[in-house]
Scaffold this motif. Structure first.
Motif, PDB file in Angstrom:
ATOM      1  N   THR A  57       0.814  -1.189   0.063  1.00  0.00           N
ATOM      2  CA  THR A  57      -0.064   0.001   0.025  1.00  0.00           C
ATOM      3  C   THR A  57       0.906   1.446  -0.103  1.00  0.00           C
ATOM      4  OG1 THR A  57      -1.751  -0.991   1.320  1.00  0.00           O
ATOM      5  CG2 THR A  57      -1.875   1.350   1.257  1.00  0.00           C
ATOM      6  N   TYR A  58       1.803   1.254   0.944  1.00  0.00           N
ATOM      7  CA  TYR A  58       2.711   2.387   0.946  1.00  0.00           C
ATOM      8  C   TYR A  58       3.501   2.486  -0.362  1.00  0.00           C
ATOM      9  CZ  TYR A  58       1.666   3.869   5.762  1.00  0.00           C
ATOM     10  OH  TYR A  58       0.965   4.076   6.802  1.00  0.00           O
ATOM     11  N   ALA A  59       4.005   1.436  -0.965  1.00  0.00           N
ATOM     12  CA  ALA A  59       4.776   1.397  -2.131  1.00  0.00           C
ATOM     13  C   ALA A  59       3.802   2.015  -3.441  1.00  0.00           C
ATOM     14  CB  ALA A  59       5.214  -0.094  -2.618  1.00  0.00           C
ATOM     15  N   LEU A  60       2.586   1.832  -3.237  1.00  0.00           N
ATOM     16  CA  LEU A  60       1.595   2.298  -4.252  1.00  0.00           C
ATOM     17  C   LEU A  60       1.419   3.730  -4.089  1.00  0.00           C
ATOM     18  CD1 LEU A  60      -0.338   1.725  -6.762  1.00  0.00           C
ATOM     19  CD2 LEU A  60      -2.090   1.238  -4.969  1.00  0.00           C
ATOM     20  N   ILE A  61       1.280   4.143  -2.531  1.00  0.00           N
ATOM     21  CA  ILE A  61       1.001   5.595  -2.442  1.00  0.00           C
ATOM     22  C   ILE A  61       2.459   6.142  -2.909  1.00  0.00           C
ATOM     23  CG2 ILE A  61       1.060   7.479  -0.592  1.00  0.00           C
ATOM     24  CD1 ILE A  61      -0.694   5.445   0.928  1.00  0.00           C
ATOM     25  N   HIS A  62       3.641   5.746  -2.655  1.00  0.00           N
ATOM     26  CA  HIS A  62       4.758   6.476  -2.989  1.00  0.00           C
ATOM     27  C   HIS A  62       4.734   6.608  -4.724  1.00  0.00           C
ATOM     28  CE1 HIS A  62       9.026   7.467  -3.327  1.00  0.00           C
ATOM     29  NE2 HIS A  62       9.206   6.573  -4.225  1.00  0.00           N
ATOM     30  N   ASP A  63       4.288   5.471  -5.400  1.00  0.00           N
ATOM     31  CA  ASP A  63       4.343   5.677  -6.773  1.00  0.00           C
ATOM     32  C   ASP A  63       3.324   6.543  -7.502  1.00  0.00           C
ATOM     33  OD1 ASP A  63       6.232   3.699  -7.065  1.00  0.00           O
ATOM     34  OD2 ASP A  63       4.592   2.017  -7.520  1.00  0.00           O
ATOM     35  N   CYS A  65       2.422   9.305  -5.760  1.00  0.00           N
ATOM     36  CA  CYS A  65       3.129  10.548  -5.186  1.00  0.00           C
ATOM     37  C   CYS A  65       4.158  10.920  -6.412  1.00  0.00           C
ATOM     38  CB  CYS A  65       3.715  10.675  -4.014  1.00  0.00           C
ATOM     39  SG  CYS A  65       2.480  10.571  -2.736  1.00  0.00           S
ATOM     40  N   ASP A  66       4.987  10.083  -6.787  1.00  0.00           N
ATOM     41  CA  ASP A  66       6.149  10.422  -7.890  1.00  0.00           C
ATOM     42  C   ASP A  66       5.396  10.792  -9.237  1.00  0.00           C
ATOM     43  OD1 ASP A  66       8.143   9.931  -5.897  1.00  0.00           O
ATOM     44  OD2 ASP A  66       8.502   7.843  -6.991  1.00  0.00           O
ATOM     45  N   TYR A  70       3.610  14.968  -6.010  1.00  0.00           N
ATOM     46  CA  TYR A  70       3.211  15.657  -4.591  1.00  0.00           C
ATOM     47  C   TYR A  70       4.362  14.642  -3.593  1.00  0.00           C
ATOM     48  CZ  TYR A  70      -1.425  16.525  -6.171  1.00  0.00           C
ATOM     49  OH  TYR A  70      -2.142  17.248  -6.766  1.00  0.00           O
ATOM     50  N   PRO A  71       4.802  15.353  -2.313  1.00  0.00           N
ATOM     51  CA  PRO A  71       5.157  14.726  -1.191  1.00  0.00           C
ATOM     52  C   PRO A  71       4.538  13.626  -0.977  1.00  0.00           C
ATOM     53  CG  PRO A  71       4.587  16.873  -0.558  1.00  0.00           C
ATOM     54  CD  PRO A  71       4.282  16.721  -1.987  1.00  0.00           C
ATOM     55  N   ASP A  72       5.386  12.565  -0.207  1.00  0.00           N
ATOM     56  CA  ASP A  72       4.658  11.335   0.037  1.00  0.00           C
ATOM     57  C   ASP A  72       3.790  11.576   1.228  1.00  0.00           C
ATOM     58  OD1 ASP A  72       6.216   9.552  -1.813  1.00  0.00           O
ATOM     59  OD2 ASP A  72       7.180   8.945  -0.354  1.00  0.00           O
ATOM     60  N   ASP A  73       4.186  12.343   2.213  1.00  0.00           N
ATOM     61  CA  ASP A  73       3.179  12.669   3.452  1.00  0.00           C
ATOM     62  C   ASP A  73       1.958  13.328   2.913  1.00  0.00           C
ATOM     63  OD1 ASP A  73       4.622  14.932   2.746  1.00  0.00           O
ATOM     64  OD2 ASP A  73       4.939  15.543   4.678  1.00  0.00           O
ATOM     65  N   ALA A  74       1.870  14.004   1.774  1.00  0.00           N
ATOM     66  CA  ALA A  74       0.658  14.634   1.428  1.00  0.00           C
ATOM     67  C   ALA A  74      -0.354  13.486   1.059  1.00  0.00           C
ATOM     68  CB  ALA A  74       0.848  15.422   0.254  1.00  0.00           C
ATOM     69  N   MET A  75      -0.038  12.557   0.451  1.00  0.00           N
ATOM     70  CA  MET A  75      -0.996  11.423   0.033  1.00  0.00           C
ATOM     71  C   MET A  75      -1.449  10.658   1.270  1.00  0.00           C
ATOM     72  SD  MET A  75      -1.970  11.891  -3.168  1.00  0.00           S
ATOM     73  CE  MET A  75      -2.441  10.220  -3.826  1.00  0.00           C
ATOM     74  N   GLU A  76      -0.431  10.625   2.263  1.00  0.00           N
ATOM     75  CA  GLU A  76      -0.900   9.613   3.220  1.00  0.00           C
ATOM     76  C   GLU A  76      -1.812  10.242   4.214  1.00  0.00           C
ATOM     77  OE1 GLU A  76       2.578   8.609   5.481  1.00  0.00           O
ATOM     78  OE2 GLU A  76       3.411   7.647   3.681  1.00  0.00           O
ATOM     79  N   ALA A  77      -1.622  11.512   4.382  1.00  0.00           N
ATOM     80  CA  ALA A  77      -2.823  12.388   4.954  1.00  0.00           C
ATOM     81  C   ALA A  77      -4.237  12.395   4.565  1.00  0.00           C
ATOM     82  CB  ALA A  77      -2.420  13.861   5.187  1.00  0.00           C
TER      83      ALA A  77
END
Length: 77
Positions: A57-63, A65-66, A70-77
């Motif tokens: 899940t976090y790898a998908l969020i990182h992808d 964001c890239d 966007y920065p990673d923490d923006a999508m996690e929020a």
């Protein structure tokens, strides 16, 4: 309209839902607008996400964001 409750009696083709709050029959008939009311039931199984699923899940969020810039923490929020 969302209604929460617990599954009561059930058989092969019927479910009985015990709602947490009293139903507003007027509101239900207003939403139905003379048509048959359609419902969706979600049954929670109580399982938790596995560590492997969490990493994916976090790898998908990182992808994402890239891709979006966007920065990673923006999508996690």
């Amino acid at each position: 309209m969302t209604v929460f409750g617990k599954l009561g009696k059930y058989s092969k083709h019927k479910l009985e839902i015990e709602t947490d709050d009293e139903l507003d029959i007027y509101k239900i008939s207003k939403y139905a607008n003379g048509r048959q009311v359609s419902v969706s039931v979600e049954i929670e199984d109580g399982r938790r996400i596995s560590p492997d699923q969490r990493r994916k899940t976090y790898a998908l969020i990182h992808d994402v964001c890239d891709y979006l810039g966007y920065p990673d923490d923006a999508m996690e929020a």
